[in-house]
Design an enzyme around this catalytic site. Structure first.
Site, PDB file in Angstrom:
ATOM      1  N   LEU A 161       5.664  -5.789  12.620  1.00  0.00           N
ATOM      2  CA  LEU A 161       6.623  -5.283  13.589  1.00  0.00           C
ATOM      3  C   LEU A 161       7.964  -5.995  13.490  1.00  0.00           C
ATOM      4  O   LEU A 161       9.038  -5.388  13.570  1.00  0.00           O
ATOM      5  CB  LEU A 161       6.035  -5.474  14.993  1.00  0.00           C
ATOM      6  CG  LEU A 161       6.857  -4.960  16.157  1.00  0.00           C
ATOM      7  CD1 LEU A 161       7.063  -3.459  16.057  1.00  0.00           C
ATOM      8  CD2 LEU A 161       6.174  -5.315  17.471  1.00  0.00           C
ATOM      9  N   ASP A 162       7.900  -7.280  13.293  1.00  0.00           N
ATOM     10  CA  ASP A 162       9.079  -8.121  13.219  1.00  0.00           C
ATOM     11  C   ASP A 162      10.092  -7.620  12.191  1.00  0.00           C
ATOM     12  O   ASP A 162      11.269  -7.429  12.472  1.00  0.00           O
ATOM     13  CB  ASP A 162       8.580  -9.503  12.810  1.00  0.00           C
ATOM     14  CG  ASP A 162       9.422 -10.580  13.392  1.00  0.00           C
ATOM     15  OD1 ASP A 162       9.726 -11.530  12.661  1.00  0.00           O
ATOM     16  OD2 ASP A 162       9.796 -10.467  14.573  1.00  0.00           O
ATOM     17  N   LYS A 190       5.016  -8.591  -6.140  1.00  0.00           N
ATOM     18  CA  LYS A 190       4.733  -7.161  -6.006  1.00  0.00           C
ATOM     19  C   LYS A 190       5.946  -6.329  -6.416  1.00  0.00           C
ATOM     20  O   LYS A 190       5.815  -5.324  -7.121  1.00  0.00           O
ATOM     21  CB  LYS A 190       4.368  -6.826  -4.556  1.00  0.00           C
ATOM     22  CG  LYS A 190       3.000  -7.326  -4.154  1.00  0.00           C
ATOM     23  CD  LYS A 190       2.623  -6.777  -2.788  1.00  0.00           C
ATOM     24  CE  LYS A 190       1.248  -7.288  -2.388  1.00  0.00           C
ATOM     25  NZ  LYS A 190       0.782  -6.704  -1.132  1.00  0.00           N
ATOM     26  N   GLY A 204       0.798  -1.216   0.000  1.00  0.00           N
ATOM     27  CA  GLY A 204       0.000   0.000   0.000  1.00  0.00           C
ATOM     28  C   GLY A 204       0.829   1.263   0.000  1.00  0.00           C
ATOM     29  O   GLY A 204       0.692   2.138  -0.860  1.00  0.00           O
ATOM     30  N   GLY A 222       4.159   1.241  -0.327  1.00  0.00           N
ATOM     31  CA  GLY A 222       5.221   1.042  -1.317  1.00  0.00           C
ATOM     32  C   GLY A 222       4.866   1.520  -2.716  1.00  0.00           C
ATOM     33  O   GLY A 222       5.671   2.187  -3.367  1.00  0.00           O
ATOM     34  N   LEU A 267      -5.957  -4.487  -4.805  1.00  0.00           N
ATOM     35  CA  LEU A 267      -6.124  -3.614  -5.961  1.00  0.00           C
ATOM     36  C   LEU A 267      -6.894  -2.328  -5.689  1.00  0.00           C
ATOM     37  O   LEU A 267      -6.896  -1.433  -6.536  1.00  0.00           O
ATOM     38  CB  LEU A 267      -6.807  -4.386  -7.110  1.00  0.00           C
ATOM     39  CG  LEU A 267      -6.070  -5.656  -7.551  1.00  0.00           C
ATOM     40  CD1 LEU A 267      -6.863  -6.374  -8.645  1.00  0.00           C
ATOM     41  CD2 LEU A 267      -4.678  -5.329  -8.070  1.00  0.00           C
ATOM     42  N   ASN A 268      -7.516  -2.216  -4.523  1.00  0.00           N
ATOM     43  CA  ASN A 268      -8.247  -0.972  -4.239  1.00  0.00           C
ATOM     44  C   ASN A 268      -7.288   0.169  -3.906  1.00  0.00           C
ATOM     45  O   ASN A 268      -7.689   1.314  -3.789  1.00  0.00           O
ATOM     46  CB  ASN A 268      -9.239  -1.161  -3.086  1.00  0.00           C
ATOM     47  CG  ASN A 268      -8.587  -1.107  -1.704  1.00  0.00           C
ATOM     48  OD1 ASN A 268      -7.497  -1.649  -1.492  1.00  0.00           O
ATOM     49  ND2 ASN A 268      -9.237  -0.447  -0.757  1.00  0.00           N
ATOM     50  N   ARG A 288      10.142  -4.726  10.770  1.00  0.00           N
ATOM     51  CA  ARG A 288      10.561  -3.353  11.055  1.00  0.00           C
ATOM     52  C   ARG A 288      11.704  -3.326  12.066  1.00  0.00           C
ATOM     53  O   ARG A 288      12.640  -2.528  11.942  1.00  0.00           O
ATOM     54  CB  ARG A 288       9.400  -2.566  11.622  1.00  0.00           C
ATOM     55  CG  ARG A 288       8.419  -2.129  10.566  1.00  0.00           C
ATOM     56  CD  ARG A 288       7.125  -1.834  11.244  1.00  0.00           C
ATOM     57  NE  ARG A 288       6.427  -0.756  10.602  1.00  0.00           N
ATOM     58  CZ  ARG A 288       5.128  -0.568  10.725  1.00  0.00           C
ATOM     59  NH1 ARG A 288       4.422  -1.385  11.446  1.00  0.00           N
ATOM     60  NH2 ARG A 288       4.551   0.438  10.117  1.00  0.00           N
ATOM     61  N   CYS A 311      -6.729 -21.057  28.641  1.00  0.00           N
ATOM     62  CA  CYS A 311      -8.019 -21.475  29.202  1.00  0.00           C
ATOM     63  C   CYS A 311      -9.174 -20.617  28.699  1.00  0.00           C
ATOM     64  O   CYS A 311     -10.297 -21.086  28.569  1.00  0.00           O
ATOM     65  CB  CYS A 311      -7.981 -21.491  30.725  1.00  0.00           C
ATOM     66  SG  CYS A 311      -7.225 -20.049  31.442  1.00  0.00           S
TER      67      CYS A 311
END
Lengths: 330, 631
Positions: B116-117, B69, B24, B26, B54-55, B119, B170
């Site tokens: 996050l990983d 991509k 997005g 990029g 694609l939007n 980054r 649980c």
């Protein structure tokens, strides 16, 4: 287009729409998406900022987009416009609207993109009534006032926007007349209403009535508009050599309006005048993005719209809203 | 005063830029960089194109679905800027080829990531290579751009970032109280048990009593078992029998609403439960099998009742066996797998109905199950513009001009785009400063493997760690290990800390390194016998670092922040759940508090470059003195 418009029929989105629009439906909902698909937008003036807007609203899925710009494509147009292939055999002799329309169609097969030949200064009320949203850019102030006036005269609610990117600064003007919409407050939808000033009113307010911290770009843009008008120039037809005359005009206008000249810094005017028709692409992206969101908000009737000016200057990096009143402030 | 556009020309032309992410943000970023005069751009992205992209990822078309991509983005941009250089890599930025030497060749790195990983990984490489990093993220109408320069500003990890919310076991297996709990159960337990790898540990049935047959038999279809019968048997087992068993434990339900067992005979009328004609519709052979389509349920926004959900459950289960039998045993839940989403939604809804939790439409359920982040083109375009503006400043080297910019949905002090000065580095940041950490753990019962998985790889974000105790290397991860070394490390993993070749006891110091990230940490060990199962589910506690803030549920319900094994995989480098509360106070930290990805303690000043030099202090916190502005 007001948010309180007539009931939206209960047809479902097609499977194609559901799949394509999934991520944005999660932002604004199915109803808003349906309204978008019925909206007709006219954009007069094809340039770096407006093609960003066009990209955004075509992707969003408006019903139709019409482009009006008879200027023939020149090499300069390639600077900030990614819709024009840099191939003379493709663009030579064709209008900006035509070439960009072709590219835009590819972005979303469900949107009808077309060219409207003509000059915005000549469009009549009957023509305007075909649209829900009008966007003007790089037209003279006279034309903007004329079109805005016609939008207001129409019995149909037509939203009016003006957008300009000059170098690395930009201005957006919004006139939604009487706009009813919904804003989420603490999770609950809350109906709201706003009343906008016409463009004529918004540029006629005496400067001394405005708060001291009003965006300097507001004043600077008015000086430039007046300069272009007084010199018979078309929009953005200025260069650094015009600076002395522009500064003289600034002095006159400030004297007349009882505004301290320092409120319209020389450096700012210099940048605007020197920019001429040049647009800094990152600023086009920002302005086109902000305006895209505004158009979507207005069609969907969801979210606080900007009232009534937006300014961006990459020197300070702020994106600022100004609520400029009309001339008669009591 | 020259316009910034003109002053930037030379540095921009000469710059070599790395973009990480071609989604997005990029797509918008690559386009704007190319238009702005950048001529040498490298682009890394491991993803392929999907319809839902694609939007907003406008460089891609329907015909590109399934393709890389990075490569497609490159081709699309070269169409309007044929003479620039774009090098695209269809690869994971964590791959070994993207080492410090690779990063060193760039003048600036621009992130458009979605997790996050990655980054954190890029942050460490940029620090090691001493290359400035411009970070960014968007969710819906919100976004931000931040600048990180080693030694001058905070690094990306100086302020804690929220990690995905996880739920106690649980809650998922026995006492769900929210829809998201039911989704996690349906996805990570039931779906995994029925269609996933049979060898995986699975907490389903933890509380069912032994009844002579081994647990795995219950879920397996018997040879020649009628599919319809099998489906109903599974239904009755998980929604009926298992609930009844759970009800037997009085303690659990003392202060909780008791769930209702649901059997297929109650949920559906007898006649309905026999209908199975539609699943044998041969004319639909080529179309992706869908239970909802078979049953005529066309509206994904509709919240179906228990009966319809039950029908979908049975139909979906049958369709997997009829049309996709080969995949059973290997399936992993994928939010773009329509049948899987239908099954999980139905199962979650039936469970929800048992426990008195409101049901959800498949549209909503898919968002929860798939950790879907809502996204639009406009925000990405704005953020991309802001990234390029910062990138140009970085190339000009005028660090006083660097700004962190926030794109707000509701204006604050008239601002929709709000720039803020970066802070100086956090002296307690274990990533960019050198702070030792403290780990409280039971050294007699905890295995090395647990420490590596839960702490070193997970919390500390190391990819290929190395663990040393004094001079003894007890573990190494990566390629190129000798057979006997690897065997030795495998053995060590299963040993409890106190029994390692160099024993780890109270007061021992571990040195942990990741060569690729050039990150080295010291961890001081403190032995502790007991840990609280609810509050310390890992059985160990790490401190001395900026502890991440757990994301809370969204104000609009359970639509965000779902746990589970898939981690926070979200699109467009998102900010995660942002509530839409209007801004009521002027303080930046409270403005940003609604955005879960921000450090709520950030005390920032808005820089106001007016002539009257009106710099506003937004927070009178005495702690402000500890966080100094970038000078």
């Amino acid at each position: 287009m007001g948010g309180g418009g007539g009931g939206v029929p209960e047809e479902l989105l097609t499977a194609q729409e559901t799949a394509l629009y999934d991520r944005q439906i999660r932002v604004w909902g199915v109803d808003a998406q349906k309204r978008l698909s019925k909206a007709h937008v006219l954009v007069c003036g094809v340039n770096g900022a407006t093609i960003e807007l066009c990209k955004n609203i075509v992707l969003a899925g408006v019903g139709s987009l019409s482009l009006m710009d008879d200027h023939v494509v020149t090499e300069d147009d390639l600077n900030a416009n990614f819709l024009i292939p840099p191939d003379e055999s493709i663009y030579s002799g064709r209008s900006r609207a035509e070439v960009c329309c072709e590219s835009l169609k590819d972005f979303n097969p469900m949107v009808r993109v077309s060219v409207e030949k003509g000059d915005p200064s000549l469009i009549d009320e009957e023509f305007l009534d075909k649209f829900d949203i009008i966007v003007l850019s790089r037209t003279s102030m006279k034309t903007k006032l004329f079109v805005n006036d016609n939008c207001r005269k129409s019995s149909k609610h037509i939203a009016f926007y003006a957008i300009e990117c000059k170098g690395s600064c930009g201005e957006i003007f919004v006139d939604l007349q009487n706009h009813s919409y919904v804003q989420k407050h603490a999770g609950e939808p809350e109906p709201k209403e706003l009343t906008y000033h016409s463009l004529q009113e918004a540029i006629s307010v005496p400067w001394k009535n405005l708060p001291r911290k009003t965006a300097k770009l507001y004043f600077a843009m008015r000086v430039l508009e007046n300069y272009e008008l007084s010199q018979g120039r078309s929009a953005c037809e200025t260069s650094l050599s015009d600076l002395p005359a522009v500064l003289a005009l600034r002095k006159n206008m400030c004297d007349e309006m009882s505004l301290n000249e320092s409120q319209i810094p020389t450096a700012l005017l210099e940048r605007l005048v020197a920019a001429g028709k040049k647009e800094h692409p990152p600023v086009c992206a920002i302005l086109g993005g902000i305006l895209g969101q505004e158009v979507i908000k207005s069609i969907s009737g969801k979210g606080d719209p900007i009232k009534n000016f937006f300014y961006f200057d990459d020197t300070d990096g702020k994106g600022v809203m100004e609520d400029i009143p009309g001339p008669s402030t009591n | 005063m020259v316009s910034s556009a003109a002053a930037s020309e030379e540095p921009v032309k000469a710059a070599k830029v790395l973009m990480v992410g071609a989604g997005g943000i990029g797509c918008e970023l690559l386009k704007t960089l190319a238009l702005s005069g950048f001529r040498d751009i490298h682009l890394i992205d491991l993803d392929t194109i999907e319809v839902s992209n694609l939007n907003r990822q406008f460089l891609f078309r329907q015909c590109h679905v399934g393709q890389s991509k990075a490569h497609v983005a490159r081709d699309a941009v070269l169409k309007f800027r044929p003479n620039i250089n774009i090098s695209s890599y269809h690869a994971n930025v964590k791959d070994a080829q993207f080492n410090v030497e690779f990063f060193k060749q760039f003048n600036v790195v621009l992130n458009g990531l979605d997790n996050l990983d990655a980054r954190r990984h890029v942050n460490r490489l940029c620090l090691a290579a001493e290359v400035p990093l411009v970070e960014s993220g968007t969710t819906g109408f919100l976004g931000q751009v931040t600048v990180h320069v080693k030694g001058k500003t905070e690094c990306y990890e100086c302020q804690p970032k929220p990690v995905p919310k996880s739920y106690p076991v649980c809650t998922i297996t026995s006492t769900p109280s929210k829809f998201v709990h039911c989704i996690v159960w349906a996805k990570d337990l039931l779906f995994a048990k029925l269609f996933g790898n049979k060898n995986q540990d699975n907490d389903l049935n933890t509380h069912s009593s032994e009844n002579g047959t081994s647990k795995s038999n219950v879920f397996e279809r018997n040879t020649d078992e009628d599919l319809d019968q099998y489906a109903r048997r599974i239904y009755d087992h998980v929604f009926g029998y298992n609930i009844e068993s759970a009800l037997e434990n009085e303690e659990t339900w003392k202060n909780r609403r008791r769930p209702n067992p649901v059997y297929i005979r109650d949920a559906l009328h007898e006649e309905d439960s026999r209908q199975n004609g539609s699943s044998h519709d041969c004319s639909n052979k080529q179309v992706e099998p869908s239970a909802m389509v078979s049953l005529g349920l066309r509206n994904p926004q509709e919240i179906c009742n228990l009966a319809d959900n039950s029908r979908v459950f049975l139909e979906a289960l049958k369709l997997f066996f009829e049309k996709r039998e080969k995949e059973i045993g290997n399936l992993i839940f994928d939010k773009d797998d329509q049948l899987a989403v239908e099954f999980v939604t139905a199962a979650a809804n039936i469970r929800a109905s048992s426990f008195g939790i409101p049901l959800h439409s498949i549209f909503e359920a898919k968002g929860v199950a798939g950790n879907i982040v809502h996204a639009v083109a406009t925000t990405n375009a704005i953020i991309a513009g802001l990234i390029v503006i910062e990138a140009i400043k970085v190339l000009q080297g005028d660090y006083k001009k660097y700004r962190m910019t926030y794109c707000l949905e509701h204006p604050s002090r008239k601002m929709l785009l709000m720039p803020v000065e970066p802070f100086e580095p956090n002296k307690s940041c274990y990533v960019c400063s050198e702070t030792p950490l403290l780990l409280e753990v039971n050294t007699k019962t905890t295995k090395l493997r647990e420490v590596i998985d839960k702490i070193i790889k997970s919390k500390l974000g190391m990819n290929l760690p190395l663990v040393m105790i004094g001079h003894t290397l007890v573990f190494e991860d990566g390629e190129g290990l000798e057979e006997d070394e690897a065997a030795n490390y495998a053995l060590n993993l299963e040993k409890v800390l106190a029994e390692l070749p160099a024993p780890v006891i109270n007061g021992t110091k571990l040195t942990v390194e990741d060569f690729q990230q050039e990150l080295s940490c010291s961890i001081n060990i403190k032995h502790r016998e007991e840990f609280d199962e609810e509050n310390e589910p890992d059985g160990m506690v790490l401190s001395g670092w900026s502890a991440p803030v757990e994301k809370q549920g969204a104000s609009n319900g359970d639509n965000q922040s779902v746990a589970s094994s898939s981690g926070a995989h979200d699109t467009d480098g998102n900010l995660e759940d942002i509530s839409t509360k209007p801004v009521m106070k002027r303080k930046l930290d409270e403005i940003l508090e609604s955005k879960e990805n921000f450090d709520a303690s950030s005390n920032a000043q808005v820089v106001d470059d007016d002539d009257d030099d009106d710099i506003v202090m937004l927070d009178e916190d005495p702690n402000l003195s500890k966080k100094k502005r970038l000078q």
